[in-house]
Motif scaffolding. Sequence first.
Motif, mmCIF file in Angstrom:
data_model
loop_
_atom_site.group_PDB
_atom_site.id
_atom_site.type_symbol
_atom_site.label_atom_id
_atom_site.label_comp_id
_atom_site.label_asym_id
_atom_site.label_seq_id
_atom_site.Cartn_x
_atom_site.Cartn_y
_atom_site.Cartn_z
ATOM 1 N N PHE A 29 -19.807 6.976 22.637
ATOM 2 C CA PHE A 29 -19.923 8.613 22.445
ATOM 3 C C PHE A 29 -21.158 8.881 21.678
ATOM 4 O O PHE A 29 -22.201 9.515 21.831
ATOM 5 N N VAL A 30 -21.497 8.269 20.451
ATOM 6 C CA VAL A 30 -22.606 8.464 19.382
ATOM 7 C C VAL A 30 -24.190 8.216 20.200
ATOM 8 O O VAL A 30 -25.037 9.011 20.304
ATOM 9 N N THR A 40 -24.673 7.959 23.770
ATOM 10 C CA THR A 40 -25.000 8.670 24.857
ATOM 11 C C THR A 40 -24.799 10.177 24.659
ATOM 12 O O THR A 40 -25.327 10.978 25.433
ATOM 13 N N ARG A 41 -24.076 10.721 23.670
ATOM 14 C CA ARG A 41 -23.752 12.028 23.695
ATOM 15 C C ARG A 41 -24.239 12.731 22.470
ATOM 16 O O ARG A 41 -23.987 14.074 22.578
ATOM 17 N N THR A 42 -24.663 12.247 21.633
ATOM 18 C CA THR A 42 -25.282 12.934 20.177
ATOM 19 C C THR A 42 -26.511 12.711 20.061
ATOM 20 O O THR A 42 -27.333 11.953 20.733
ATOM 21 N N GLY A 43 -27.033 13.711 19.324
ATOM 22 C CA GLY A 43 -28.860 13.713 19.085
ATOM 23 C C GLY A 43 -28.786 12.532 18.331
ATOM 24 O O GLY A 43 -30.193 12.055 18.439
ATOM 25 N N PHE A 44 -28.089 12.046 17.657
ATOM 26 C CA PHE A 44 -28.401 10.776 16.659
ATOM 27 C C PHE A 44 -28.544 9.691 17.554
ATOM 28 O O PHE A 44 -29.601 8.945 17.292
ATOM 29 N N GLY A 45 -27.712 9.465 18.616
ATOM 30 C CA GLY A 45 -27.854 8.369 19.465
ATOM 31 C C GLY A 45 -29.137 8.632 20.192
ATOM 32 O O GLY A 45 -30.011 7.284 20.355
ATOM 33 N N ARG A 46 -29.646 9.637 20.742
ATOM 34 C CA ARG A 46 -30.864 9.725 21.583
ATOM 35 C C ARG A 46 -31.975 9.319 20.555
ATOM 36 O O ARG A 46 -32.964 8.953 20.807
#
Lengths: 326, 328
Positions: free
Chosen positions: B192-193, B195-201
């Motif tokens: 989730f982190v 692929t779906r959060t700004g942090f991950g990107r």
Amino acid sequence: MKDWRYWLAEQRGTLLAFGIFIVMFTIYTSNHPAGFTANVVQTASNKGVLLAFVAMAQTLVVITAGIDLSVGMIFLLTNCLASWLVIGTGIETAFGVVAVLGTGLLCGAINGAIVIYGRLQPIVTTIATGAVYFGIALLLRPFPGGSVNEDLADALTGRLFGVVPASLVALLAVVLVVWMPFSRSVLGRAAYAAGSSEMAAYMSGVPIRRGKFAAYALAGLLAAIGGLFLTFFTYTGEAAYASGNAYTLFSIAAVVLGGVSLFGGKGSAIGAIFGALAFRTIGDLLFVFDFDPLWQPLFQGVILLIAVSLGAFALFRVRNRLEWFL
Amino acid sequence: MSETTIGGIAGRMPKFVRRADPAVLTAFACIVLLLFVGSLYSRSFLSPEYLLQQLKVASFLGVIATGMMLVILLGQIDLSVPWSVAAGAMMACAAAAYGPVGVALAIPFGIFCGVAIGVVNGIGVAYLRIPSMIITLATNAVAQGLMVVYTGGFSPQDSATRAMRYLATGFAIPGVPNAVVIWALIGAAMVFVLTRTGFGRTVYGIGNRERAAYLSGIDTRRVVLIAFAVSGGLSAFGGVLLAGYASKAAQSMGDAYLLPSIAAVVLGGTSILGGRGSYLGTVAGVILITLLQSILSVMQMPEAGRQIIYGVVIVAMLLLYGRAPASR
């Protein structure tokens, strides 16, 4: 700028390491119960020389902007091999020494071949090859044991003319035979150039691949010399995982203390030698001040942490913040 | 490189195959191959009990490899895993010796110690710009020194709390070991982190080119710091679980997890240079490594042979698909 100022700028790291070592060693001997005697110097040099060889090996690879996390394991492997081979008559012993050094060279060459021609990252490669070398060492010596030609061992760990430690003379000889010719050769300059800026070196037609390969292979050779000396000191071979890891770690500490840049292209093996001797002396300081030996790993770890953090002072000279991100 | 070479063939394949990473597919193919080899060796290799047992053993490595993956995606590496694991385990067990409050706080305290190690790593890498492999080696040495001073050089006598043992060996859902559930939860959170959060990107962005991420207005140093803290925390949590599994902590319990965690991440197709890789690959890598270890021990291979095969397999697989592009 005058010539001597260029020379001073180039040797600054080495001279600093030399200074640190002199200060530390003075504190050490002046607080040692026996004082500055030939015996104290001999013991200190025998311990320091082992790390000095491994640190020289690490320097060669670090200069090319790589890192060799298998030096400690090559050191162990050659120690175990020497405890089998370096024994018997003069000819057998000589053959054994050549075989041990050849094995070290081969280990280094394998690392180099995988990193340069296989195009893998040095760090992952050397962790994996380190596991292989440790496995072979364990195969050779499942339990500590073996023996070594004691005449040769005593000659190389004793004193020349009753004063000069023979191990220091051997270290000097290795510097003159291996490091000096390499650092002045085309291959050595290529190793420096590759570490400094691989792209620019390539564009200028410098043989970077051969230079880097030579650096990795010679690193294996130097680690093997260290392993040979370990056998001379202990008379046995032992495949101790923790000890191999510790030597790898300490070699990095010694290299940093010796003024060799971890980004490559800067520093010399001479500096790393003084870094290694200084690091060993710092570790021994605890004993002359009667600290509990339990504190030694923590003390050495903290020294290492401080040493690597010192490099951060270069950040103050950065004018453009984008230079943070190399 | 991979896209261009297989582009011609892949164009005719179904969509889900085309989108998959060849490295992940290779890793899964190797898992099937290992299971096949294992089943030739012993019939019980394909039994559900055995596979579930393997999954449980894999989950300890899985938790640790999750943190390692986050750091590797940034293009960094965390070599402080061995003593983060040991410190987490030892400190959790040590806290358990201080009465009921200590027992209740054992697990959080163990994780906290790992996070503390990770924060030192993160400050060194992000703010002092020290190469990550150097600073993490140094903090590993310091953590080792602290633990040696604390334990007096012996394995500590404190034993794991009941909660730790329950997390590692209990069954909250019948038939599924708790450790596997924990790994699944942590894995899902990680996916989730990423692929779906700004942090991950941002993590992927920094891994590709930190300069570009910085110029895009991202506080890259804070992200790097958080990633290292998470990695330290997950290593320590892995240690807590291991202590629960063995019901006590041991001096060198973490040594066996450094190479496997890096290998699992890299074999799963995550680029060691950062910026590329999927969590599915890491799962495949973790299972692959665990099965390999299991087969070697079923074959009663001595430690020496295991180390050799292990190193050779990792180098061989990396040579197959982990090579850097040819320069120029």
